[in-house]
Write a protein that holds these residues in place. Structure first.
Motif, PDB file in Angstrom:
ATOM      1  N   VAL A   1      -0.942  -1.926   2.316  1.00 53.67           N
ATOM      2  CA  VAL A   1      -1.132  -3.374   2.778  1.00 53.67           C
ATOM      3  C   VAL A   1       0.082  -4.343   2.040  1.00 53.67           C
ATOM      4  O   VAL A   1      -0.737  -4.780   0.249  1.00 53.67           O
ATOM      5  CB  VAL A   1      -2.712  -3.640   2.979  1.00 53.67           C
ATOM      6  CG1 VAL A   1      -2.805  -4.982   3.925  1.00 53.67           C
ATOM      7  CG2 VAL A   1      -2.789  -2.525   4.143  1.00 53.67           C
ATOM      8  N   ASP A   2       0.556  -5.361   2.738  1.00 58.80           N
ATOM      9  CA  ASP A   2       0.944  -6.596   1.518  1.00 58.80           C
ATOM     10  C   ASP A   2       0.399  -7.859   1.915  1.00 58.80           C
ATOM     11  O   ASP A   2       0.704  -8.249   3.106  1.00 58.80           O
ATOM     12  CB  ASP A   2       2.254  -6.861   2.233  1.00 58.80           C
ATOM     13  CG  ASP A   2       3.073  -5.245   1.395  1.00 58.80           C
ATOM     14  OD1 ASP A   2       2.609  -4.990   0.446  1.00 58.80           O
ATOM     15  OD2 ASP A   2       4.746  -5.349   1.637  1.00 58.80           O
ATOM     16  N   VAL A   3      -0.516  -8.513   1.572  1.00 58.19           N
ATOM     17  CA  VAL A   3      -0.552  -9.918   1.810  1.00 58.19           C
ATOM     18  C   VAL A   3      -0.034 -10.960   1.462  1.00 58.19           C
ATOM     19  O   VAL A   3      -0.116 -10.649   0.581  1.00 58.19           O
ATOM     20  CB  VAL A   3      -2.686  -9.644   1.675  1.00 58.19           C
ATOM     21  CG1 VAL A   3      -2.931 -11.197   2.138  1.00 58.19           C
ATOM     22  CG2 VAL A   3      -3.558  -8.795   2.054  1.00 58.19           C
TER      23      VAL A   3
ATOM     24  N   GLY B   1       5.658   1.283   8.768  1.00 59.35           N
ATOM     25  CA  GLY B   1       5.190   1.316   7.550  1.00 59.35           C
ATOM     26  C   GLY B   1       4.683   1.348   6.762  1.00 59.35           C
ATOM     27  O   GLY B   1       3.466   1.774   6.477  1.00 59.35           O
ATOM     28  N   ASP B   2       4.622   0.137   6.258  1.00 66.98           N
ATOM     29  CA  ASP B   2       3.046  -0.772   5.524  1.00 66.98           C
ATOM     30  C   ASP B   2       2.900  -1.969   6.977  1.00 66.98           C
ATOM     31  O   ASP B   2       3.634  -2.297   7.450  1.00 66.98           O
ATOM     32  CB  ASP B   2       3.578  -1.163   4.270  1.00 66.98           C
ATOM     33  CG  ASP B   2       4.408  -1.823   4.555  1.00 66.98           C
ATOM     34  OD1 ASP B   2       5.215  -2.675   5.712  1.00 66.98           O
ATOM     35  OD2 ASP B   2       5.104  -2.626   3.047  1.00 66.98           O
ATOM     36  N   LEU B   3       1.514  -2.573   6.454  1.00 63.81           N
ATOM     37  CA  LEU B   3       1.139  -3.131   7.237  1.00 63.81           C
ATOM     38  C   LEU B   3       1.233  -5.145   6.177  1.00 63.81           C
ATOM     39  O   LEU B   3       1.252  -4.594   5.032  1.00 63.81           O
ATOM     40  CB  LEU B   3      -0.396  -3.422   7.550  1.00 63.81           C
ATOM     41  CG  LEU B   3      -0.727  -2.555   7.682  1.00 63.81           C
ATOM     42  CD1 LEU B   3      -2.310  -2.409   7.963  1.00 63.81           C
ATOM     43  CD2 LEU B   3      -0.730  -2.647   9.208  1.00 63.81           C
ATOM     44  N   ASP B   4       1.648  -6.008   7.066  1.00 63.63           N
ATOM     45  CA  ASP B   4       1.953  -7.219   6.364  1.00 63.63           C
ATOM     46  C   ASP B   4       1.270  -7.933   6.894  1.00 63.63           C
ATOM     47  O   ASP B   4       1.200  -8.472   8.049  1.00 63.63           O
ATOM     48  CB  ASP B   4       3.631  -7.705   6.414  1.00 63.63           C
ATOM     49  CG  ASP B   4       4.587  -6.608   6.076  1.00 63.63           C
ATOM     50  OD1 ASP B   4       4.824  -6.300   5.227  1.00 63.63           O
ATOM     51  OD2 ASP B   4       5.506  -5.230   7.876  1.00 63.63           O
ATOM     52  N   LEU B   5       0.297  -8.739   6.217  1.00 67.63           N
ATOM     53  CA  LEU B   5      -1.252  -9.577   6.976  1.00 67.63           C
ATOM     54  C   LEU B   5      -0.107 -10.844   5.949  1.00 67.63           C
ATOM     55  O   LEU B   5      -0.508 -11.637   4.815  1.00 67.63           O
ATOM     56  CB  LEU B   5      -1.587  -9.387   5.998  1.00 67.63           C
ATOM     57  CG  LEU B   5      -2.557  -7.979   6.982  1.00 67.63           C
ATOM     58  CD1 LEU B   5      -3.909  -7.629   6.478  1.00 67.63           C
ATOM     59  CD2 LEU B   5      -2.911  -7.893   8.237  1.00 67.63           C
TER      60      LEU B   5
HETATM   61 CA    CA Z   1       6.629  -4.832   3.937  1.00 64.54          CA
END
Ligand code: CA
Ligand code: DGT
Ligand code: CA
Ligand code: ZN
Length: 577
Positions: A245-247, A200-204
Motif C-alpha cells: 500500500v502506497d499512501v 498490484g498495489d493500492l495507491d491511497l
Molecule cells: Ca503504487
C-alpha cells in the motif's frame, strides 16, 4: 478482525489437516473447518461483533460448534489462533504455496511430497519436466502438462490480487484513515480506481491539515507487516496479506492533478503529457503548468478541461481511444450500477446455493431489482448437486410457488444447463421449453483443443432454447486461464442465433473480460451482467460486473438487464432462429 481473515485461517487449517493426515479423523475435522468457512463466507454480519456481544452466541451460526466458536473468539481477541500456528509449524511453507496451483489440492500436495519428496513449486516444476509426476497414481502425461501450465499461470499471477480483495482492503484502510484528525479526502487511485480485474498495489491519496499525524496514525494499523518507505509525503507498507500500500499525503490544491496522475494508467498519462507538451505546457502530479504558472491542478475536471477534453471516467483511462473521443465530446455514457434492474444468474439450495428462492427474491427486491432468474445447475454438474429432469421440474414448481409468497418482483424459472462435451445440452428440449430463460455454460472438459471447443460452443448456441451463454471463457482470475476457442466464430454464431453473452460479475470470474466484452459489443452482441450468486449477499457483487462492463465501454443500451421486465423478455425472445 474481518470475516475474511477468519475464513482464510479456517481454510488453511483444513488444507493443513488434509496434507498432514496424521490421524484418520482429520478428514472429518478438515470437512468441519470447510463447512464453517462456507457458512461464515455467507454470513451477513461481522463475527467480531457477534463474538463481542454478550447477548449472542457464535454457536448459533450454522456450522459453528463449541470448538470453532472458541477459536473464533481467540482470533478476535488475540489476532491469531494457537492451533493454526501449531499445524503451520509442521508443514513447510512451499507445500501451502503449491495449493495455489490450479488443479492441485491437499491430496495431490501430500502425494507429491510423500512419493517424491517435493517441497515447493520449483521442485514440482522440475519433477514435471523430468516426467516424474506421470508415474504417480492417478496421474498421466496430460495432468503433468496441466501442472506445468498451472505453474506458469501461478508465476504470472504472483504479486497481484483480485479486484474484490483489493477493494475490501482499500475500503477498510480508507475508513481507518478517515478517523485520523484533520483528514479531508481519502481516495483509492491506481488500477483499483480504474476497476481492473486484478490489482498490484493500492495507491491511497490523502489530503488534510496534519499529514505527519496522519502518517503516524496509518502506521499503527494492525494489518501492517512491514514499513517499506517513509517520507514527507509518502508512506509505503506491506500488509500481512503481502499486499503493498502506497499512501500519498497531498496538498489540497494539488489534489486533482495528483488524482489524475496516480489513477493512471501509465499509457493514458503519457498520452496526456504529450498533449500538454504539444501546447508548450507541462503536466505532472503537481499540476498543469505553463512555465512556473499553474494552469490547473485542483480538480480532475479542470485539468482535463484545460487540455481541451471532457472528463474521462477512470475505467476508460487506458489509452484505447478515449482521449480522441473526449476531445470531440463523444465519450459513451457508461452503464451504471443504478441502471441494473435484475440479476439473471443465481443458485439456490436446490443445487449448490445457500438460500431459498424466496430469500434470494427478498434480497433482490431490497436492491431495487424488478426481476431475478433462478438458474440452478443441471445434472452433469454433480459436484454442484445439479438437478436431474425430475428435480428440475420440481424446482420450476418451487419457483412458481415462490411468486405467490414474494410479491413486487418477477421471479423467473431458469436453469444453468451444462453444455456437454459434444455441444449437446444436459436437458432435452421438452424440458428446456418449460423454463422462462435458459442459460448454458461449460463446466467440464475445459482443456480440450481449441477447434473442438469452438465446435462445442457453436453447436450449443444453435439450440433454439439457449438465450444466454454463461461465463463464456470459463476462466478463474489468477487461477485458471480461459479455455481455448475461436472467439470470432463463437461470437458470430451467437449473433446468428440471437444469443446474449453473459458478463459474469463474480470477481473470481469477470467473464467475459473487459477486452472480450468490448469485442462482443463491436460484433453486435448484447450483454447481460449477472452475479452467479450462491447466497443473497453475493447479489451485491454486481458492482464488479458493472465496473468491468464500464471498462468494456458498455452503455445502458448494450446491457439488457437494464431493461424493465417485459422489454427484457421481448429482447431475449426476438431472435432470428
Ligand atoms: Ca503504487
Ligand atoms: P497495479 O498497481 O500494477 O495494479 O497498476 P497501477 O496502474 O495502480 O500502477 P502503479 O501502482 O504502479 O502506479 C499508479 C499510477 O501512477 C499509474 O496508474 C500511473 C502512475 N504512474 C506510475 N508510474 C508511472 C510512470 O512511469 N509514468 C507515468 N506517466 N505515470 C506513472
Ligand atoms: Ca497500484
Ligand atoms: Zn456456472
Amino acid at each position: 478482525m474481518e470475516n475474511r481473515e477468519i475464513t482464510a485461517a479456517f481454510q488453511e487449517i483444513a488444507d493443513l489437516l488434509r496434507i498432514l493426515q496424521d490421524d484418520p479423523k482429520w478428514t472429518f475435522k478438515a470437512a468441519a473447518y470447510e463447512r464453517a468457512r462456507r457458512s461464515i463466507e455467507s454470513y451477513p454480519e461481522r463475527l467480531e461483533d457477534v463474538a463481542r456481544d454478550p447477548n449472542r452466541k457464535l454457536t448459533d451460526i450454522p456450522g459453528i460448534g463449541a470448538d470453532l466458536a472458541a477459536k473464533i473468539k481467540e482470533m478476535v481477541e488475540t489476532g491469531e489462533c494457537q492451533y493454526h500456528r501449531e499445524q503451520l509449524r509442521k508443514v513447510p511453507h512451499g507445500l501451502l504455496e503449491m495449493l495455489q496451483l490450479a488443479g492441485v489440492g491437499p491430496q495431490k500436495v501430500r502425494l507429491f511430497n510423500k512419493e517424491l519428496g517435493i517441497k515447493n513449486v520449483d521442485e514440482l516444476e522440475a519433477a514435471a519436466r523430468a516426467g516424474k509426476l506421470r508415474q504417480l497414481p492417478k496421474m498421466d502425461e496430460k495432468s503433468e502438462q496441466n501442472i506445468l501450465k498451472a505453474i506458469e499461470l501461478f508465476r504470472r499471477a504472483a504479486g497481484r490480487f483480485r479486484l474484490d480483495t483489493a477493494t475490501e482492503t482499500a475500503e477498510e484502510l480508507v475508513a481507518y484513515l478517515k478517523e485520523s484528525r484533520g483528514v479531508e479526502e481519502v481516495t483509492p487511485a491506481g488500477s483499483l480506481r480504474r476497476g481492473r480485474e486484478t490489482v498490484g498495489d493500492l495507491d491511497l491519496l490523502v489530503t488534510g491539515s496534519d499529514p505527519a499525524q496522519t502518517a503516524e496514525h496509518f502506521l499503527k494499523h494492525p494489518s501492517i507487516a512491514e514499513v517499506l518507505a517513509r517520507g514527507e509525503d509518502k508512506v509505503s507498507v506491506r500488509l500481512k496479506s503481502t499486499m503493498q500500500v502506497d499512501v500519498r499525503l497531498l496538498a489540497r490544491q494539488q489534489y486533482g492533478a495528483a488524482l489524475m496522475y496516480f489513477t493512471g494508467s501509465k499509457e493514458h498519462n503519457i498520452a496526456l503529457r504529450d498533449r500538454a507538451k504539444k501546447r508548450g505546457w507541462k503536466l505532472s502530479e503537481y499540476g498543469l503548468f505553463e512555465g512556473e504558472k499553474v494552469l490547473a491542478s485542483r480538480t480532475e475536471e479542470e485539468v482535463y478541461e484545460k487540455l481541451g477534453l471532457e472528463w474521462i471516467p477512470p475505467e476508460l483511462r487506458e489509452n484505447q481511444g478515449e482521449i480522441e473521443l473526449a476531445e470531440r465530446n463523444q465519450l459513451p455514457r457508461l452503464v451504471e450500477l443504478g441502471d441494473i434492474r435484475g440479476d439473471l444468474q443465481m443458485h439456490t439450495t436446490a443445487s449448490d446455493g445457500n438460500a431459498s428462492v424466496e430469500e434470494m427474491a427478498v434480497a433482490a427486491k431490497k436492491l431495487g431489482y424488478r426481476y431475478i432468474l433462478i438458474t440452478d445447475h443441471s445434472k452433469a454438474v454433480t459436484i454442484a448437486n445439479g438437478l436431474d429432469e425430475k428435480r428440475a421440474v420440481e424446482n420450476i414448481r418451487r419457483i412458481h410457488a415462490a411468486r405467490k409468497k414474494v410479491k413486487g418482483i418477477e421471479i423467473w424459472a431458469g436453469a444453468e444447463v451444462d453444455i456437454l462435451g459434444d455441444g449437446r445440452l444436459d436437458y432435452p428440449d421438452s424440458l428446456l421449453k418449460q423454463f422462462d430463460i435458459v442459460l448454458a455454460s461449460v463446466h467440464s472438459r475445459m482443456t480440450m483443443p481449441g477447434e473442438e471447443m469452438t465446435e462445442r460452443l457453436v453447436k450449443a448456441l444453435a439450440n433454439p432454447y439457449v438465450r444466454i451463454l454463461g461465463h463464456p471463457t470459463g476462466r478463474h482470475i489468477l487461477k485458471r486461464d480461459p479455455f481455448n476457442f475461436d472467439v470470432e466464430k463463437v461470437f458470430a454464431a451467437a449473433k446468428q442465433h440471437g444469443v446474449v453473452m453473459e458478463l459474469n460479475g463474480n470477481p473470481e470470474r469477470l467473464d467475459l473480460s473487459d477486452r472480450l466484452a468490448r469485442l462482443a459489443k463491436d460484433r453486435g452482441l448484447k450483454i447481460i451482467v449477472s452475479t452467479d450468486a450462491h447466497h443473497p449477499e453475493h447479489l451485491k457483487l454486481m458492482r464488479y460486473g458493472v465496473l468491468t462492463a464500464r471498462r468494456a465501454w458498455l452503455t445502458k443500451k448494450d446491457v439488457l438487464n437494464t431493461l424493465p421486465p417485459e422489454k427484457l423478455l421481448a429482447a431475449l425472445r426476438h431472435v432470428p432462429k
